[in-house]
Design a protein around this motif. Structure first.
Motif, PDB file in Angstrom:
ATOM      1  N   ASP A   1     -12.328   7.142  -1.043  1.00  0.00           N
ATOM      2  CA  ASP A   1     -12.173   8.407  -0.330  1.00  0.00           C
ATOM      3  C   ASP A   1     -11.828   8.146   1.143  1.00  0.00           C
ATOM      4  N   ARG A   2     -12.555   7.201   1.731  1.00  0.00           N
ATOM      5  CA  ARG A   2     -12.268   6.837   3.132  1.00  0.00           C
ATOM      6  C   ARG A   2     -10.853   6.288   3.275  1.00  0.00           C
ATOM      7  N   ALA A   3     -10.487   5.392   2.350  1.00  0.00           N
ATOM      8  CA  ALA A   3      -9.160   4.772   2.418  1.00  0.00           C
ATOM      9  C   ALA A   3      -8.079   5.848   2.305  1.00  0.00           C
ATOM     10  N   ARG A   4      -8.297   6.836   1.413  1.00  0.00           N
ATOM     11  CA  ARG A   4      -7.295   7.914   1.243  1.00  0.00           C
ATOM     12  C   ARG A   4      -7.201   8.755   2.493  1.00  0.00           C
ATOM     13  N   ARG A   5      -8.366   9.059   3.084  1.00  0.00           N
ATOM     14  CA  ARG A   5      -8.344   9.896   4.300  1.00  0.00           C
ATOM     15  C   ARG A   5      -7.626   9.168   5.437  1.00  0.00           C
ATOM     16  N   ARG A   6      -7.848   7.842   5.486  1.00  0.00           N
ATOM     17  CA  ARG A   6      -7.181   7.053   6.534  1.00  0.00           C
ATOM     18  C   ARG A   6      -5.666   7.149   6.366  1.00  0.00           C
ATOM     19  N   ILE A   7      -5.214   7.087   5.136  1.00  0.00           N
ATOM     20  CA  ILE A   7      -3.777   7.156   4.869  1.00  0.00           C
ATOM     21  C   ILE A   7      -3.244   8.549   5.226  1.00  0.00           C
ATOM     22  N   GLU A   8      -4.029   9.592   4.879  1.00  0.00           N
ATOM     23  CA  GLU A   8      -3.584  10.965   5.176  1.00  0.00           C
ATOM     24  C   GLU A   8      -3.521  11.217   6.671  1.00  0.00           C
ATOM     25  N   ASP A   9      -4.500  10.635   7.409  1.00  0.00           N
ATOM     26  CA  ASP A   9      -4.551  10.859   8.859  1.00  0.00           C
ATOM     27  C   ASP A   9      -3.457  10.101   9.599  1.00  0.00           C
ATOM     28  N   SER A  10      -2.895   9.097   8.950  1.00  0.00           N
ATOM     29  CA  SER A  10      -1.827   8.356   9.618  1.00  0.00           C
ATOM     30  C   SER A  10      -0.503   8.910   9.113  1.00  0.00           C
ATOM     31  N   ALA A  11       0.559   8.272   9.532  1.00  0.00           N
ATOM     32  CA  ALA A  11       1.870   8.770   9.098  1.00  0.00           C
ATOM     33  C   ALA A  11       2.214   8.230   7.716  1.00  0.00           C
ATOM     34  N   LEU A  12       1.197   7.683   7.031  1.00  0.00           N
ATOM     35  CA  LEU A  12       1.481   6.957   5.786  1.00  0.00           C
ATOM     36  C   LEU A  12       1.267   7.794   4.530  1.00  0.00           C
ATOM     37  N   GLU A  13       1.093   9.116   4.699  1.00  0.00           N
ATOM     38  CA  GLU A  13       0.760   9.955   3.546  1.00  0.00           C
ATOM     39  C   GLU A  13       1.649   9.641   2.330  1.00  0.00           C
ATOM     40  N   GLY A  14       0.990   9.454   1.187  1.00  0.00           N
ATOM     41  CA  GLY A  14       1.729   9.141  -0.035  1.00  0.00           C
ATOM     42  C   GLY A  14       2.190   7.699  -0.100  1.00  0.00           C
ATOM     43  N   ARG A  15       1.734   6.860   0.858  1.00  0.00           N
ATOM     44  CA  ARG A  15       2.206   5.473   0.898  1.00  0.00           C
ATOM     45  C   ARG A  15       1.079   4.483   0.621  1.00  0.00           C
ATOM     46  N   GLU A  16       0.300   4.733  -0.415  1.00  0.00           N
ATOM     47  CA  GLU A  16      -0.773   3.790  -0.756  1.00  0.00           C
ATOM     48  C   GLU A  16      -0.158   2.460  -1.159  1.00  0.00           C
ATOM     49  N   ASP A  17      -0.856   1.338  -0.846  1.00  0.00           N
ATOM     50  CA  ASP A  17      -0.308   0.044  -1.257  1.00  0.00           C
ATOM     51  C   ASP A  17      -0.652  -0.229  -2.728  1.00  0.00           C
ATOM     52  N   ARG A  18      -0.203  -1.386  -3.233  1.00  0.00           N
ATOM     53  CA  ARG A  18      -0.363  -1.690  -4.665  1.00  0.00           C
ATOM     54  C   ARG A  18      -1.820  -1.685  -5.100  1.00  0.00           C
ATOM     55  N   PHE A  19      -2.722  -2.043  -4.177  1.00  0.00           N
ATOM     56  CA  PHE A  19      -4.130  -2.123  -4.566  1.00  0.00           C
ATOM     57  C   PHE A  19      -4.810  -0.763  -4.467  1.00  0.00           C
ATOM     58  N   GLU A  20      -4.425   0.003  -3.427  1.00  0.00           N
ATOM     59  CA  GLU A  20      -5.022   1.341  -3.290  1.00  0.00           C
ATOM     60  C   GLU A  20      -4.609   2.231  -4.473  1.00  0.00           C
ATOM     61  N   GLN A  21      -3.498   1.907  -5.089  1.00  0.00           N
ATOM     62  CA  GLN A  21      -3.022   2.700  -6.232  1.00  0.00           C
ATOM     63  C   GLN A  21      -3.778   2.393  -7.537  1.00  0.00           C
ATOM     64  N   GLN A  22      -4.568   1.318  -7.537  1.00  0.00           N
ATOM     65  CA  GLN A  22      -5.283   0.932  -8.766  1.00  0.00           C
ATOM     66  C   GLN A  22      -6.356   1.957  -9.127  1.00  0.00           C
ATOM     67  N   ALA A  23      -6.672   2.032 -10.417  1.00  0.00           N
ATOM     68  CA  ALA A  23      -7.665   3.001 -10.897  1.00  0.00           C
ATOM     69  C   ALA A  23      -9.069   2.644 -10.412  1.00  0.00           C
ATOM     70  N   LEU A  24      -9.930   3.666 -10.458  1.00  0.00           N
ATOM     71  CA  LEU A  24     -11.328   3.515 -10.038  1.00  0.00           C
ATOM     72  C   LEU A  24     -12.005   2.327 -10.741  1.00  0.00           C
ATOM     73  N   ALA A  25     -11.702   2.159 -12.026  1.00  0.00           N
ATOM     74  CA  ALA A  25     -12.350   1.104 -12.818  1.00  0.00           C
ATOM     75  C   ALA A  25     -12.037  -0.281 -12.239  1.00  0.00           C
ATOM     76  N   PHE A  26     -10.822  -0.465 -11.739  1.00  0.00           N
ATOM     77  CA  PHE A  26     -10.442  -1.742 -11.134  1.00  0.00           C
ATOM     78  C   PHE A  26     -11.336  -2.014  -9.914  1.00  0.00           C
ATOM     79  N   HIS A  27     -11.471  -1.025  -9.060  1.00  0.00           N
ATOM     80  CA  HIS A  27     -12.261  -1.211  -7.832  1.00  0.00           C
ATOM     81  C   HIS A  27     -13.743  -1.414  -8.161  1.00  0.00           C
ATOM     82  N   GLN A  28     -14.173  -0.781  -9.237  1.00  0.00           N
ATOM     83  CA  GLN A  28     -15.562  -0.974  -9.670  1.00  0.00           C
ATOM     84  C   GLN A  28     -15.778  -2.444 -10.055  1.00  0.00           C
ATOM     85  N   LYS A  29     -14.796  -3.019 -10.746  1.00  0.00           N
ATOM     86  CA  LYS A  29     -14.911  -4.434 -11.153  1.00  0.00           C
ATOM     87  C   LYS A  29     -14.904  -5.333  -9.913  1.00  0.00           C
ATOM     88  N   VAL A  30     -14.085  -4.964  -8.932  1.00  0.00           N
ATOM     89  CA  VAL A  30     -14.026  -5.760  -7.691  1.00  0.00           C
ATOM     90  C   VAL A  30     -15.389  -5.716  -6.996  1.00  0.00           C
TER      91      VAL A  30
END
Ligand code: TMP
Length: 213
Positions: A141-170
């Protein structure tokens, strides 16, 4: 003194690295702040390849080797020289990230990653690794808000695009690494307010601040 910061996306480590930099400068402690991937000029090119969403066809093994390549260059060109001049070296992510992301997250062989990390780091590991731990939902949620607050809206990187389950494993991977290496790791609650978390980090580092390296 070699300190690494680790954690999932949005755990706040980059902000904490910045607060620590200010603190070390105020104390007059010589230090170098760096990060992986991208701590060298070659590494910046590697970082771009690794994070570019256009590279969705990248094979997991290619990804693993690119992180190792970035690290090998970083160790030789930045980390070892800095430690030889007895500076504090603060690294925003290091080899544990490969175990957490490529090992636990992508499911690649953990024993092989351990060996690869040993080669890439030439056996040079942080004295302390600070794991900023938080629930995956909070971090993303924080990472998404950071992207929205910057000029990067809609520009998540390859890792931010991964599903919740991936981040849970990390996250699980990081917690297991910390449990396996209790002398090196400190786990911090990254849901804490910024300044309080910074104070906790300073409390952990305080005993080392008067050492020469
Ligand atoms: P950063 O956004 O914290 O700078 O990290 C860039 C991304 O690279 C982040 O999603 C974590 C990922 N990463 C790995 O997957 N393996 C690694 O070894 C490292 C250092 C980072």
């Amino acid at each position: 003194m070699f300190v690494s910061f680790e954690g999932i996306e949005g755990c706040g480590k980059t902000t904490q690295v910045e607060l620590l930099t200010t603190f070390l400068s105020q104390r007059g402690i010589p230090h170098l702040i760096t990060r992986e991937p991208g701590g060298t000029s070659l590494g910046k090119l590697i970082r771009k390849m690794l994070l570019d969403p256009a590279n969705s066809e990248m094979e997991p093994l290619t990804e693993l080797f690119l992180y190792a390549a970035d690290r090998a260059q970083h160790i030789a060109q930045v980390i070892r020289p800095a430690l030889e001049t007895r500076q504090w070296l603060i690294c925003d992510r290091f080899a544990d990230a490969t175990t957490a992301y490529q090992g636990y997250g992508r499911g690649q062989d953990l024993a092989f990653i351990q060996q690869l990390n040993q080669w890439a780091t030439q056996g040079l590991w942080p004295h302390l690794s600070l794991l900023l731990d938080c629930p995956v939902e909070v971090g993303l949620d924080r990472a998404r808000r950071r992207i929205e607050d910057s000029a990067l809206e809609g520009r998540e990187d390859r890792f931010e695009q991964q599903a919740l389950a991936f981040h849970q494993k990390v996250r699980t991977g990081y917690l297991e690494l910390a449990a396996q290496n209790p002398a090196r790791f400190r786990i911090l609650d990254a849901t804490m307010e910024l300044e309080r978390l910074h104070e906790e980090i300073v409390t952990i580092l305080e005993p080392y601040l008067n050492q020469k390296n």
